[in-house]
Design a protein around this motif. Structure first.
Motif, PDB file in Angstrom:
ATOM      1  N   ALA A   1       7.349   5.870  -5.834  1.00 56.73           N
ATOM      2  CA  ALA A   1       8.574   5.818  -5.077  1.00 56.73           C
ATOM      3  C   ALA A   1       8.238   4.654  -3.931  1.00 56.73           C
ATOM      4  O   ALA A   1       9.105   4.291  -3.450  1.00 56.73           O
ATOM      5  CB  ALA A   1       8.916   7.022  -4.516  1.00 56.73           C
ATOM      6  N   ASP A   2       7.012   4.290  -3.771  1.00 59.61           N
ATOM      7  CA  ASP A   2       6.787   3.270  -2.790  1.00 59.61           C
ATOM      8  C   ASP A   2       6.972   1.937  -3.044  1.00 59.61           C
ATOM      9  O   ASP A   2       6.040   1.331  -3.379  1.00 59.61           O
ATOM     10  CB  ASP A   2       5.146   3.485  -2.020  1.00 59.61           C
ATOM     11  N   THR A   3       8.166   1.522  -3.185  1.00 53.39           N
ATOM     12  CA  THR A   3       8.331   0.105  -4.008  1.00 53.39           C
ATOM     13  C   THR A   3       7.841  -0.966  -3.067  1.00 53.39           C
ATOM     14  O   THR A   3       7.630  -1.974  -3.695  1.00 53.39           O
ATOM     15  CB  THR A   3       9.946   0.060  -4.267  1.00 53.39           C
ATOM     16  N   GLU A   4       7.839  -0.916  -1.724  1.00 53.02           N
ATOM     17  CA  GLU A   4       7.177  -2.008  -1.060  1.00 53.02           C
ATOM     18  C   GLU A   4       5.880  -2.329  -1.309  1.00 53.02           C
ATOM     19  O   GLU A   4       5.498  -3.596  -1.411  1.00 53.02           O
ATOM     20  CB  GLU A   4       7.568  -1.721   0.436  1.00 53.02           C
ATOM     21  N   ARG A   5       5.068  -1.074  -1.209  1.00 55.04           N
ATOM     22  CA  ARG A   5       3.755  -1.283  -1.416  1.00 55.04           C
ATOM     23  C   ARG A   5       3.480  -1.916  -3.098  1.00 55.04           C
ATOM     24  O   ARG A   5       2.570  -2.748  -3.161  1.00 55.04           O
ATOM     25  CB  ARG A   5       2.959  -0.205  -1.205  1.00 55.04           C
TER      26      ARG A   5
ATOM     27  N   ALA B   1       4.109  -5.539  -3.167  1.00 51.33           N
ATOM     28  CA  ALA B   1       2.971  -6.346  -2.494  1.00 51.33           C
ATOM     29  C   ALA B   1       1.891  -6.314  -3.679  1.00 51.33           C
ATOM     30  O   ALA B   1       1.053  -7.255  -3.723  1.00 51.33           O
ATOM     31  CB  ALA B   1       2.479  -5.755  -1.375  1.00 51.33           C
ATOM     32  N   LEU B   2       1.776  -5.297  -4.218  1.00 50.86           N
ATOM     33  CA  LEU B   2       0.515  -5.337  -5.245  1.00 50.86           C
ATOM     34  C   LEU B   2       0.855  -6.013  -6.480  1.00 50.86           C
ATOM     35  O   LEU B   2      -0.139  -6.736  -7.127  1.00 50.86           O
ATOM     36  CB  LEU B   2       0.432  -3.863  -5.744  1.00 50.86           C
ATOM     37  N   GLN B   3       2.335  -5.969  -6.612  1.00 48.09           N
ATOM     38  CA  GLN B   3       2.764  -7.115  -7.620  1.00 48.09           C
ATOM     39  C   GLN B   3       2.284  -8.665  -7.382  1.00 48.09           C
ATOM     40  O   GLN B   3       1.877  -9.427  -8.211  1.00 48.09           O
ATOM     41  CB  GLN B   3       4.335  -7.068  -7.859  1.00 48.09           C
ATOM     42  N   GLU B   4       2.408  -8.880  -6.132  1.00 46.78           N
ATOM     43  CA  GLU B   4       2.391 -10.379  -5.824  1.00 46.78           C
ATOM     44  C   GLU B   4       0.924 -10.587  -5.824  1.00 46.78           C
ATOM     45  O   GLU B   4       0.298 -11.694  -6.145  1.00 46.78           O
ATOM     46  CB  GLU B   4       2.807 -10.567  -4.127  1.00 46.78           C
TER      47      GLU B   4
ATOM     48  N   ASN C   1       1.519  -4.390   2.069  1.00 45.13           N
ATOM     49  CA  ASN C   1       2.750  -4.235   3.035  1.00 45.13           C
ATOM     50  C   ASN C   1       3.832  -5.425   2.916  1.00 45.13           C
ATOM     51  O   ASN C   1       3.481  -6.338   2.299  1.00 45.13           O
ATOM     52  CB  ASN C   1       2.470  -3.752   4.572  1.00 45.13           C
ATOM     53  N   ARG C   2       5.024  -5.379   3.716  1.00 42.35           N
ATOM     54  CA  ARG C   2       5.932  -6.220   3.707  1.00 42.35           C
ATOM     55  C   ARG C   2       5.168  -7.692   4.224  1.00 42.35           C
ATOM     56  O   ARG C   2       5.789  -8.882   3.584  1.00 42.35           O
ATOM     57  CB  ARG C   2       6.966  -6.033   4.587  1.00 42.35           C
TER      58      ARG C   2
ATOM     59  N   GLU D   1      -5.041  -1.114   1.137  1.00 39.63           N
ATOM     60  CA  GLU D   1      -5.431  -2.429   0.983  1.00 39.63           C
ATOM     61  C   GLU D   1      -6.060  -2.574  -0.488  1.00 39.63           C
ATOM     62  O   GLU D   1      -6.805  -1.809  -1.224  1.00 39.63           O
ATOM     63  CB  GLU D   1      -6.606  -2.863   2.000  1.00 39.63           C
ATOM     64  N   VAL D   2      -6.232  -3.874  -0.685  1.00 38.00           N
ATOM     65  CA  VAL D   2      -6.886  -4.439  -2.017  1.00 38.00           C
ATOM     66  C   VAL D   2      -7.721  -5.600  -1.621  1.00 38.00           C
ATOM     67  O   VAL D   2      -7.238  -6.651  -1.041  1.00 38.00           O
ATOM     68  CB  VAL D   2      -5.898  -4.889  -3.028  1.00 38.00           C
TER      69      VAL D   2
END
Length: 231
Positions: free
Chosen positions: A135-139, A142-145, A94-95, A87-88
């Motif tokens: 390698a965890d592109t999904e997380r 989410a960090l990018q968003e 997450n998705r 979490e941030v």
């Protein structure tokens, strides 16, 4: 029954105690020791042959108890603990967060929460960029968003280039898959939509080898700038 069993065990111990005494009796007399030992051993063997239940009683006392097999099977079949998303500032990476921030209402809601303590949010965003698995592109998406949502509230040099650095990192990989190229494309789109400094954006894109193309719009004079796809 238990009393009789107890007497049997005591008798067994008493008999073998006597055997032990006989074995050690006159141990220093070499002439008689071997003969006496053989005699005692024969008597022990005959005693056990005629009283096999004594040996069984002694084995039951000395053997350690083991856990029931059903418990071991239950431990193997138990499900593994559920993984918890990082979490941030209490927002899970997450998705669901990606989908939540894909609409203006979700972005506004998150920004209200971030505005309560922006310095903590900034610190946690920077830390997440450092420790998340590449390698965890999904997380990471989410960090990018979350990064884009925060950049609209407060500028920071590290966050301003975080998405560009992510594109460079993936482009340095020797074997890029179609999935990684699509990931770079989405990352680039987020950066283009969140960078307010036009001159800096053109410079960054040129450094990546991506031309910045602006087309005329007959209705508004100039359309929003766009970029060619990443090759």
């Amino acid at each position: 029954m238990n009393f009789t069993r107890g007497l049997g065990v005591l008798a067994f111990l008493g008999v073998f105690g006597g055997f032990h005494y006989l074995l050690n009796l006159d141990r220093h007399a070499p002439a008689l020791a071997v003969v006496e030992d053989q005699k005692v051993i024969r008597e022990m063997a005959l005693f056990i042959q005629h009283h096999p239940e004594m040996l069984s009683e002694n084995r039951n006392i000395s053997e350690p108890r083991t856990e029931p097999r059903s418990n071991a099977v239950a431990q193997v079949d138990s499900p593994p603990p559920a993984l918890i998303d990082p979490e941030v500032f209490g927002i899970a990476l997450n998705r669901e967060t990606i989908e939540r921030l894909s609409n203006p209402e979700g972005v506004a809601e998150v920004q209200v929460k971030m505005s309560r303590n922006p310095q903590v949010v900034l610190s946690e965003l920077k830390q997440a960029w450092k420790i998340l698995d590449p390698a965890d592109t999904e997380r990471r998406e989410a960090l990018q968003e979350l990064t884009v949502a925060f950049k609209k509230l407060q500028n920071d040099p590290d966050l301003d280039i975080s998405l560009i650095e992510e594109i460079k990192r993936v482009n340095r990989e020797p074997d890029r898959s179609d999935a990684s190229l699509e990931y770079v494309g989405r990352t680039l789109q987020r950066h283009v939509s969140s960078e307010n400094n036009e001159a800096r954006l053109i410079e960054q894109l040129q450094a990546l080898g991506i031309p910045r193309v602006v087309v005329e719009s007959p209705e508004a004079g100039r359309a929003p700038a766009s970029s060619d796809p990443v090759k």
